[in-house]
Design a protein around this motif. Structure first.
Motif, PDB file in Angstrom:
ATOM      1  N   GLY A   1       0.377   4.139  -2.007  1.00  0.00           N
ATOM      2  CA  GLY A   1      -0.147   5.410  -1.980  1.00  0.00           C
ATOM      3  C   GLY A   1      -0.089   5.803  -3.061  1.00  0.00           C
ATOM      4  O   GLY A   1       0.446   5.535  -4.225  1.00  0.00           O
ATOM      5  N   ASN A   2      -0.487   7.432  -3.216  1.00  0.00           N
ATOM      6  CA  ASN A   2      -0.291   8.290  -4.631  1.00  0.00           C
ATOM      7  C   ASN A   2      -0.257   9.532  -4.083  1.00  0.00           C
ATOM      8  O   ASN A   2      -0.607  10.054  -3.089  1.00  0.00           O
TER       9      ASN A   2
ATOM     10  N   ASP B   1       8.124   5.901  -0.874  1.00  0.00           N
ATOM     11  CA  ASP B   1       9.131   5.810  -1.970  1.00  0.00           C
ATOM     12  C   ASP B   1       9.721   4.574  -2.233  1.00  0.00           C
ATOM     13  O   ASP B   1      10.575   4.230  -2.821  1.00  0.00           O
TER      14      ASP B   1
ATOM     15  N   GLN C   1      -0.469  12.339  -6.500  1.00  0.00           N
ATOM     16  CA  GLN C   1      -1.240  13.380  -7.215  1.00  0.00           C
ATOM     17  C   GLN C   1      -2.782  13.358  -7.122  1.00  0.00           C
ATOM     18  O   GLN C   1      -3.573  14.104  -6.929  1.00  0.00           O
ATOM     19  N   ARG C   2      -3.426  12.181  -6.426  1.00  0.00           N
ATOM     20  CA  ARG C   2      -4.652  11.960  -5.931  1.00  0.00           C
ATOM     21  C   ARG C   2      -4.793  11.326  -4.572  1.00  0.00           C
ATOM     22  O   ARG C   2      -3.740  11.052  -4.082  1.00  0.00           O
TER      23      ARG C   2
ATOM     24  N   TYR D   1      -2.851  11.526  -1.551  1.00  0.00           N
ATOM     25  CA  TYR D   1      -1.763  12.643  -1.533  1.00  0.00           C
ATOM     26  C   TYR D   1      -0.719  12.393  -0.623  1.00  0.00           C
ATOM     27  O   TYR D   1       0.178  13.143  -0.533  1.00  0.00           O
TER      28      TYR D   1
ATOM     29  N   GLN E   1       0.921  -1.249  -0.112  1.00  0.00           N
ATOM     30  CA  GLN E   1       0.081   0.021   0.089  1.00  0.00           C
ATOM     31  C   GLN E   1       0.806   1.391  -0.155  1.00  0.00           C
ATOM     32  O   GLN E   1       1.170   1.749   1.072  1.00  0.00           O
TER      33      GLN E   1
ATOM     34  N   LEU F   1       2.667   9.450  -0.160  1.00  0.00           N
ATOM     35  CA  LEU F   1       3.453   8.244  -1.262  1.00  0.00           C
ATOM     36  C   LEU F   1       4.806   7.814  -0.439  1.00  0.00           C
ATOM     37  O   LEU F   1       5.498   8.621   0.145  1.00  0.00           O
TER      38      LEU F   1
END
Length: 296
Positions: free
Chosen positions: A171-172, A182, A174-175, A178, A169, A180
């Motif tokens: 994440g993201n 790495d 840009q949506r 919001y 999991q 992430l």
């Protein structure tokens, strides 16, 4: 008129019938050595007084022999000066490039009301012992510690969830959410550690974010891991939280809590060790997520 005693008075003329007077007998010469008298008939010269006998000058009084000078009174030794009072210790200067959250100063504002930032990086770094070698080391097990960085989030629109390597999991940015993750550092040897990226272009999207770390593998020795979480906002100083404690048996630690307080994003130090799993941490902070077993 005054009487002139320098000449004898003239006698009056006698009548011719008077018998002539005999001439005066000559004065007898003065006997030698006799004292003279002053002749008032003529002004005589007054003899000069005999010179006064020369006076002899008394020999000068010999000067007294010089007396030895009185030796000077020895000066008293100077009083030693009192030792200077050492200056009071000054407080260490406050670093404007990094702020460490502590128990006495646990909170700081990351953004002001309405302030927009870029992407903030949250870094976890720690040290891990080198793996042992030999048969006994294998029996004792490895002392290597694998820490995982993750977070629980709650958005302003009510969405909730988690970002972590377990269950992939990631994440993201840009949506939603919001946030992430790495990557996953399994040894602690990476100089970059593990990083969460949080998009603060609109801080008002977030209600709260709980940053946590979990010991995925290895002994539960937080004190030996020397874990440090550092927040790198795009504006303002770095914010550091040290995992400066130990809780034998605890595998999860809630490190820092970010909250939206009246439009400001505020971070608070937590360093709360939990015996159990992420579910236990969820329950401690009232997140209410549904958890299922997962793997990397």
């Amino acid at each position: 008129m005054a009487i002139d005693y320098t000449r004898p008075p003239k006698r009056p003329a006698t009548p011719e019938s008077a018998a002539p007077t005999a001439p005066p007998a000559p004065a007898a010469p003065a006997a030698p050595g006799a004292g003279g008298r002053i002749d008032f008939s003529r002004p005589g010269r007054q003899s000069s007084p005999p010179p006064a006998p020369a006076t002899t000058t008394a020999p000068p009084t010999p000067a007294a022999p010089p007396t030895s000078a009185t030796p000077p009174t020895p000066l008293a030794p100077p009083t030693p000066a009192a030792p200077a009072t050492p200056p009071a210790p000054t407080a260490p200067p406050i670093s404007l490039s990094k702020i460490t959250l502590t128990k006495s100063a646990p909170t700081i504002s990351l953004t002001k009301r309405g302030q927009s930032q870029g992407v903030m990086r949250v870094n976890l770094n720690w040290t891990s012992k080198a793996p042992g070698k030999g048969f006994l080391a294998k029996l004792a097990g490895s002392d290597q510690i694998d820490l995982d960085l993750g977070c629980l989030y709650e958005l302003s629109d009510g969405q909730k969830g988690g970002v972590q390597a377990l269950g992939k999991q990631f994440g993201n940015l840009q949506r939603a959410p919001y946030i992430l993750l790495d990557g996953d550092d399994r040894s602690g040897a990476s100089a970059g550690g593990e990083n969460l990226l949080i998009n603060l272009e609109r801080p008002d999207r977030f209600k709260r974010i709980l940053i946590f770390a979990m010991i995925y593998q290895g002994a539960t020795k937080w004190g030996e891991a020397n874990g440090v979480v550092t927040l790198y906002p795009t504006a303002g100083p770095e914010v550091e939280v040290r995992l400066d404690g130990d809780a034998p048996g605890a595998r999860v630690c809630g490190i820092a809590l970010l909250e939206n307080r009246g439009g400001e994003l505020v971070v608070s130090r937590e360093v709360r060790y939990v015996t159990g799993s992420q579910r236990t941490l969820d329950e401690a902070y009232g997140w209410g997520l549904n958890w299922a077993p997962g793997s990397k």
